[in-house]
Design a protein around this motif. Structure first.
Motif, PDB file in Angstrom:
ATOM      1  N   HIS A  66       0.827  -1.203   0.000  1.00 13.29           N
ATOM      2  CA  HIS A  66       0.000   0.000   0.000  1.00 13.29           C
ATOM      3  C   HIS A  66       0.864   1.257   0.000  1.00 13.29           C
ATOM      4  O   HIS A  66       0.573   2.229  -0.691  1.00 13.29           O
ATOM      5  CB  HIS A  66      -0.922  -0.011   1.223  1.00 13.29           C
ATOM      6  N   PHE A  67       1.952   1.210   0.764  1.00 13.89           N
ATOM      7  CA  PHE A  67       2.829   2.373   0.862  1.00 13.89           C
ATOM      8  C   PHE A  67       3.471   2.699  -0.489  1.00 13.89           C
ATOM      9  O   PHE A  67       3.506   3.856  -0.919  1.00 13.89           O
ATOM     10  CB  PHE A  67       3.903   2.112   1.912  1.00 13.89           C
ATOM     11  N   LEU A  68       3.989   1.682  -1.177  1.00 16.66           N
ATOM     12  CA  LEU A  68       4.614   1.919  -2.479  1.00 16.66           C
ATOM     13  C   LEU A  68       3.598   2.442  -3.483  1.00 16.66           C
ATOM     14  O   LEU A  68       3.896   3.348  -4.278  1.00 16.66           O
ATOM     15  CB  LEU A  68       5.253   0.626  -2.992  1.00 16.66           C
ATOM     16  N   SER A  69       2.379   1.895  -3.441  1.00 12.42           N
ATOM     17  CA  SER A  69       1.327   2.356  -4.342  1.00 12.42           C
ATOM     18  C   SER A  69       0.962   3.808  -4.056  1.00 12.42           C
ATOM     19  O   SER A  69       0.829   4.623  -4.986  1.00 12.42           O
ATOM     20  CB  SER A  69       0.099   1.454  -4.206  1.00 12.42           C
ATOM     21  N   GLU A  70       0.783   4.141  -2.781  1.00 10.60           N
ATOM     22  CA  GLU A  70       0.449   5.512  -2.393  1.00 10.60           C
ATOM     23  C   GLU A  70       1.573   6.475  -2.765  1.00 10.60           C
ATOM     24  O   GLU A  70       1.330   7.573  -3.277  1.00 10.60           O
ATOM     25  CB  GLU A  70       0.195   5.581  -0.885  1.00 10.60           C
ATOM     26  N   LEU A  71       2.804   6.069  -2.511  1.00 11.52           N
ATOM     27  CA  LEU A  71       3.953   6.937  -2.780  1.00 11.52           C
ATOM     28  C   LEU A  71       4.092   7.205  -4.280  1.00 11.52           C
ATOM     29  O   LEU A  71       4.356   8.339  -4.698  1.00 11.52           O
ATOM     30  CB  LEU A  71       5.222   6.283  -2.237  1.00 11.52           C
ATOM     31  N   LEU A  82       5.209  11.503   3.779  1.00 13.22           N
ATOM     32  CA  LEU A  82       4.505  11.478   5.059  1.00 13.22           C
ATOM     33  C   LEU A  82       3.027  11.147   4.873  1.00 13.22           C
ATOM     34  O   LEU A  82       2.439  10.390   5.656  1.00 13.22           O
ATOM     35  CB  LEU A  82       4.666  12.826   5.762  1.00 13.22           C
ATOM     36  N   GLU A  83       2.411  11.712   3.843  1.00 16.37           N
ATOM     37  CA  GLU A  83       1.001  11.421   3.588  1.00 16.37           C
ATOM     38  C   GLU A  83       0.811   9.953   3.198  1.00 16.37           C
ATOM     39  O   GLU A  83      -0.174   9.315   3.593  1.00 16.37           O
ATOM     40  CB  GLU A  83       0.472  12.338   2.491  1.00 16.37           C
ATOM     41  N   SER A  84       1.754   9.431   2.435  1.00 15.87           N
ATOM     42  CA  SER A  84       1.672   8.015   2.038  1.00 15.87           C
ATOM     43  C   SER A  84       1.799   7.105   3.250  1.00 15.87           C
ATOM     44  O   SER A  84       1.081   6.106   3.384  1.00 15.87           O
ATOM     45  CB  SER A  84       2.769   7.692   1.023  1.00 15.87           C
ATOM     46  N   LEU A  85       2.724   7.439   4.146  1.00 12.99           N
ATOM     47  CA  LEU A  85       2.886   6.661   5.375  1.00 12.99           C
ATOM     48  C   LEU A  85       1.625   6.688   6.216  1.00 12.99           C
ATOM     49  O   LEU A  85       1.148   5.651   6.700  1.00 12.99           O
ATOM     50  CB  LEU A  85       4.068   7.203   6.185  1.00 12.99           C
ATOM     51  N   ALA A  86       1.070   7.883   6.422  1.00 11.11           N
ATOM     52  CA  ALA A  86      -0.117   8.017   7.267  1.00 11.11           C
ATOM     53  C   ALA A  86      -1.293   7.230   6.699  1.00 11.11           C
ATOM     54  O   ALA A  86      -1.999   6.521   7.430  1.00 11.11           O
ATOM     55  CB  ALA A  86      -0.483   9.495   7.409  1.00 11.11           C
ATOM     56  N   THR A  87      -1.498   7.339   5.388  1.00  7.83           N
ATOM     57  CA  THR A  87      -2.607   6.618   4.751  1.00  7.83           C
ATOM     58  C   THR A  87      -2.415   5.108   4.841  1.00  7.83           C
ATOM     59  O   THR A  87      -3.358   4.356   5.123  1.00  7.83           O
ATOM     60  CB  THR A  87      -2.732   7.039   3.278  1.00  7.83           C
ATOM     61  N   SER A  88      -1.182   4.663   4.613  1.00 14.30           N
ATOM     62  CA  SER A  88      -0.898   3.228   4.654  1.00 14.30           C
ATOM     63  C   SER A  88      -1.068   2.666   6.058  1.00 14.30           C
ATOM     64  O   SER A  88      -1.593   1.566   6.245  1.00 14.30           O
ATOM     65  CB  SER A  88       0.524   2.962   4.147  1.00 14.30           C
ATOM     66  N   LEU A  89      -0.627   3.421   7.065  1.00 12.72           N
ATOM     67  CA  LEU A  89      -0.770   2.956   8.449  1.00 12.72           C
ATOM     68  C   LEU A  89      -2.223   2.953   8.888  1.00 12.72           C
ATOM     69  O   LEU A  89      -2.660   2.077   9.641  1.00 12.72           O
ATOM     70  CB  LEU A  89       0.069   3.844   9.375  1.00 12.72           C
ATOM     71  N   SER A  90      -3.004   3.932   8.416  1.00 12.54           N
ATOM     72  CA  SER A  90      -4.434   3.933   8.720  1.00 12.54           C
ATOM     73  C   SER A  90      -5.107   2.681   8.173  1.00 12.54           C
ATOM     74  O   SER A  90      -5.911   2.031   8.854  1.00 12.54           O
ATOM     75  CB  SER A  90      -5.081   5.191   8.115  1.00 12.54           C
ATOM     76  N   GLY A  91      -4.746   2.316   6.933  1.00  9.91           N
ATOM     77  CA  GLY A  91      -5.298   1.093   6.360  1.00  9.91           C
ATOM     78  C   GLY A  91      -4.879  -0.142   7.124  1.00  9.91           C
ATOM     79  O   GLY A  91      -5.641  -1.114   7.239  1.00  9.91           O
ATOM     80  N   LEU A  92      -3.678  -0.111   7.678  1.00  6.22           N
ATOM     81  CA  LEU A  92      -3.175  -1.224   8.477  1.00  6.22           C
ATOM     82  C   LEU A  92      -4.073  -1.484   9.682  1.00  6.22           C
ATOM     83  O   LEU A  92      -4.432  -2.627   9.990  1.00  6.22           O
ATOM     84  CB  LEU A  92      -1.761  -0.899   8.939  1.00  6.22           C
ATOM     85  N   PHE A  93      -4.449  -0.411  10.376  1.00  5.24           N
ATOM     86  CA  PHE A  93      -5.297  -0.566  11.554  1.00  5.24           C
ATOM     87  C   PHE A  93      -6.719  -1.005  11.185  1.00  5.24           C
ATOM     88  O   PHE A  93      -7.377  -1.695  11.962  1.00  5.24           O
ATOM     89  CB  PHE A  93      -5.326   0.739  12.350  1.00  5.24           C
TER      90      PHE A  93
END
Length: 524
Positions: free
Chosen positions: A430-435, A471-482
């Motif tokens: 997800h992170f690579l896709s978002e980034l 930073l936005e990619s990290l935040a979005t990816s971590l939100s999806g993780l939870f």
């Protein structure tokens, strides 16, 4: 009355050594979690971040049933001491990963992953032996108060861990996150050798090594599938299909071996007890959601919210404090009333609420609000941490105390291993896709080729647009993780509602469970 007082004195003499051994395992998890962003910053390899945890959890998982069973067979004290020594050796090696002694930072992440597996092998014997020794010394009705103390110590260790980890990371070399285990382990060894007195079982049978090897291979194959599938290899690749076949064959063979073994590593008849089966499933889901998701909180706090390593440790205090207070209350309440069914249900609800709140976090979420969210999660942890083990131990005969403790811990560990690998793979993808979507494929590839370093210097050197996109990619990816963690956590209170409240045994520790609920021992 005199017998209970004597038993209490015996337990209180042994308790400091047991608590230190437990702190050893708990501190390591929390210290290393806080130091991981700095370790990745020096050694590189963000894509391998989950493997540092997976290797440790995998080592713990495959060894836990073995530690529990050989403790039942050959005496718990010597087995406990061996596990502490192995853990200390693994800690020393982890601290030397990527050092000039092993050729420098090149390949340092691979070395750390390998040494974490060794450390995990020792860790598998720490918590399970502490729980089993308490089970040997104290009957279930009185065990709640001691397990409440243990849960409190665990929570204190979880509070101290991030603080110590943050201090080490900010003011010392990250390697001391591992070296700190050595003096603590040495003190625990001395206390255990001097104070612990347990009778050595007179056993002539051999341990079920065939079952142990088959279980280890099967679980390792399953973890590799969840780690590599869709990441290193396509789900339909021959590598993943071969691992799936290996897992099916070895686990099927494991079941056949266990049915015939004189002293099986994991007696299958334990699962004839409804409570034991339900608690094992709850432990798996608890480990999956908790270990898989919480592993990434320091990354969010340090990278997205800009906290230092020390501050990220402080930001975990609400979760640990809430867990400690609730655990102490639950331990006393169970000892006083003998009732326990409501607590796993409440814990499951709290866990779901906490994970859902964490899934709403984003770049603009302030640190204080994150603290509120993780405090809710801590409440759920406090209701679940010791109650699940108590129910598992109350479901078996005294002779199976070690294997019951290890099996319960095993399912939590394997859940954690799967959680870290599955959610880690989801995060990476997800992170690579978002980034890529935010900053473009070329810039995303450059960041990936740079090892995914997240240290402050690397972030400061990035162009503003890239840093914002990262930073936005990290935040979005971590939100999806939870959000994924919520999907698994929601099953916990449902399963807990079906737990049958069987009276806790009192009196002598060797007293058997009620006949209608006792697990029939393996046929000799």
């Amino acid at each position: 009355m005199a017998e209970a007082a004597g038993r209490r004195r015996e337990v209180m003499v042994v308790l400091p050594g047991l608590m230190l051994a437990m702190v050893l395992a708990m501190l390591d998890n929390m210290i290393v979690g806080t130091a991981m962003p700095r370790i990745v910053g020096e050694l590189g390899g963000l894509s391998h971040l989950s493997w540092v945890v997976t290797a440790y959890v995998l080592g713990t998982t495959v060894s836990t049933p073995i530690w529990g069973k050989i403790g039942d067979l050959y005496g718990r004290k010597s087995i406990f001491i061996i596990s502490i020594v192995i853990f200390m050796i693994g800690s020393a090696l982890c601290g030397m990963a990527g050092s000039p002694l092993f050729g420098g930072p090149e390949g340092g992440m691979a070395e750390l992953i390998a040494f974490r597996a060794i450390q995990g092998l020792g860790a598998g014997g720490l918590l399970v032996n502490v729980m089993a020794i308490i089970g040997d010394l104290v009957p279930p009705r009185e065990r709640g108060q001691y397990q409440g103390i243990m849960a409190g110590v665990m929570s204190l260790a979880m509070i101290a861990g991030p603080l110590v980890g943050g201090f080490i990371t900010d003011h010392l070399d990250w390697r001391w996150a591992f070296y700190v285990n050595l003096p603590v382990g040495a003190v625990a060894l001395v206390l255990i050798m001097i104070n612990l007195r347990l009778p050595k079982p007179n056993i002539t049978v051999r341990i079920d090594w065939a079952g142990a090897i088959l279980l280890s291979i099967g679980i390792t194959a399953m973890v590799l599938i969840t780690t590599w599938g869709g990441n290193e290899y396509a789900w339909g690749s021959w590598q993943i299909l071969a691992l799936a076949a290996l897992a099916v064959v070895t686990l099927a063979a494991f079941v056949l071996v266990e049915r015939r073994a004189v002293e099986p590593i994991m007696p299958l008849q334990l699962f004839a007890n409804r409570n034991f089966t339900l608690i094992s499933l709850i432990g798996f889901l608890l480990g999956f959601a908790m270990f898989g998701a919480i592993n990434f909180l320091p990354l969010f706090q340090q990278t997205v919210q800009g906290a230092s390593a020390t501050d990220s440790g402080l930001l975990l205090l609400p979760m640990m404090g809430a867990a400690m207070v609730v655990s102490l209350y639950v331990g006393k309440a169970i000892t006083s009333t003998g009732k326990y069914k409501i607590y796993p249900v409440l814990g499951g609800v709290g866990m779901v609420a906490g994970m859902w709140l964490l899934s709403t976090m984003g770049v603009a979420t302030p640190a204080w609000l994150t603290g509120v969210y993780i405090a809710v999660l801590g409440l759920g942890m406090g209701f679940l941490m010791q109650t699940t083990l108590l129910i598992a131990q109350n479901s078996v005969e005294q002779r199976d105390m070690g294997v019951a403790s290890s099996t319960s811990t095993f399912f939590r560990s394997i859940g954690g291993s799967f959680g870290v690998s599955v959610l880690g793979a989801i995060f990476n993808s997800h992170f690579l896709s978002e980034l890529t979507a935010r900053i473009g494929p070329q810039a995303a590839e450059q960041i990936a080729q740079g090892g995914g370093r997240m240290d402050p210097a690397a972030l400061a050197a990035m162009p503003a647009a890239q840093r914002t996109g990262l930073l936005e990619s990290l935040a979005t990816s971590l939100s999806g993780l939870f959000w994924w963690a919520v999907a698994f956590a929601v099953v916990v209170p449902v399963l807990a509602a079906f737990v049958k409240e069987i009276p806790l045994r009192g009196g002598a520790p060797a007293e058997a469970p009620p006949a209608e609920e006792a697990v029939t021992p393996a046929a000799k």
